[in-house]
Design an enzyme around this catalytic site. Structure first.
Site, PDB file in Angstrom:
ATOM      1  N   CYS A   1       0.832  -1.186   0.056  1.00  0.00           N
ATOM      2  CA  CYS A   1       0.070  -0.053  -0.139  1.00  0.00           C
ATOM      3  C   CYS A   1       0.977   1.450  -0.019  1.00  0.00           C
ATOM      4  CB  CYS A   1      -0.892  -0.063   1.059  1.00  0.00           C
ATOM      5  SG  CYS A   1      -0.319  -0.022   2.900  1.00  0.00           S
TER       6      CYS A   1
ATOM      7  N   ARG B   1      -2.357  -0.384   5.485  1.00  0.00           N
ATOM      8  CA  ARG B   1      -3.713  -1.048   4.906  1.00  0.00           C
ATOM      9  C   ARG B   1      -3.351  -2.459   4.285  1.00  0.00           C
ATOM     10  NH1 ARG B   1      -5.098   3.976   0.854  1.00  0.00           N
ATOM     11  NH2 ARG B   1      -2.729   4.239   1.208  1.00  0.00           N
TER      12      ARG B   1
END
Length: 324
Positions: free
Chosen positions: A273, A278
């Site tokens: 990410c 994330r």
């Protein structure tokens, strides 16, 4: 727009190939020793946790990124872990060391037979980072609270402002980390150069980040000076893996979601990410919920790759740093 390719000598490519073979061998060894836990052993529901708050074998750890949340109210019995201070090296960019994690877990009262339940804010992004780090260091039973802090609060469940001081344990972690769970820049560049076509690269950022329209979501401080994505990566934003209440979609739904872009667990997967928070969430879905064996997180992610010199970049939107 694609930058000039990052060049590697034949010796460098051979070294990467040998390194990749070593990681693959370690991954196969780890797979033989312990199959990935099914989804039922990777997640706990809010109902389950509420019923097991007083179980001495359950150790609850909050990993929230927003300051003050834990102090204003947390799940009773939880201990607080700071992503910025406890799960990463505070000077160089790296994950926390084995000794750091071992001392943290000892202070939290975690023993060899504990069930460790992680939860936090931001849809469990940083709690999932904690789960990834704990898996690297061989913590036996690590689970996420499905839906995290948001779901617990939405259901009006009990919170406490009382700090806890668990009895310290003498937990001893494995001597060597499981490096098969982690990818580095030197692993990712050959994929971008199409020298490792068997590896599936998954970008879980927003479509605007992936296409290069923006460098990072508004308000986020960690930036790269190049926009776009790693060539060859497919895009499945992390949020597509969850329901509106923040809980993970079913195993069948997740399997279909990733299969739609050619990721079915039959080939090695590298997920990334912006800084790794994330992608920890998507790593958890692929590795722990779907049970795909060879899933690595590239935690350097776009802030490392997009700041590296000479690496190939795909930038469909053509956004240029500093342009007015």
């Amino acid at each position: 727009m694609t930058d000039q390719p990052f060049s590697l000598s034949r010796r460098g490519i051979a070294s990467l190939a040998l390194g990749g073979a070593a990681v693959a061998l370690q991954a196969r060894s780890a797979s033989a020793q312990q199959a990935a836990a099914p989804a039922s052993q990777a997640l706990v529901s809010t109902e389950w946790l509420a019923a097991n708050l007083r179980d001495p074998k359950v150790r609850i750890i909050e990993v929230s990124v927003n300051p003050g949340l834990f102090e204003r109210g947390h799940i009773p019995g939880a201990t607080n872990v700071s992503w910025h201070r406890d799960l990463v090296e505070t000077v160089r960019r790296d994950i926390a060391s084995r000794d750091q994690i071992q001392n943290l877990l000892r202070r939290a009262g975690v023993t060899e037979d504990s069930t460790v339940v992680l939860y936090g804010d931001n849809n469990n992004w940083f709690a999932a980072w904690g789960a990834w780090v704990f898996d690297i260091y061989g913590v036996r039973d690590v689970r996420l609270l499905d839906g995290g802090r948001r779901k617990w609060e939405a259901e009006g469940r009990a919170v406490s402002t009382r700090p806890v001081q668990p009895t310290a344990s003498n937990l001893t972690l494995a001597a060597a980390p499981n490096l098969a769970l982690r990818a580095r820049l030197t692993d990712v560049v050959p994929i971008a150069q199409n020298q490792a076509a068997e590896v599936k690269l998954l970008d879980i950022r927003s479509p605007d980040e992936y296409s290069g329209r923006i460098f990072a979501p508004q308000g986020f401080q960690e930036l790269a000076i190049r926009a776009g994505h790693i060539p060859g990566a497919v895009n499945v934003p992390w949020g597509q893996a969850v329901r509106p209440d923040g809980t993970f979609k079913s195993v069948d739904e997740l399997r279909a979601l990733y299969a739609a872009v050619g990721i079915d667990g039959s080939k090695p997967i590298v997920v990334y990410c912006r800084i790794g928070e994330r992608s920890s969430h998507s790593w958890f879905a692929l590795k722990r919920l779907l049970g795909y064996q060879n899933v690595r997180q590239y935690d350097g992610s776009w802030t490392e790759y997009g700041n590296a010199v000479g690496v190939p970049i795909s930038n469909p939107a053509g956004t240029v740093w500093g342009a007015t």
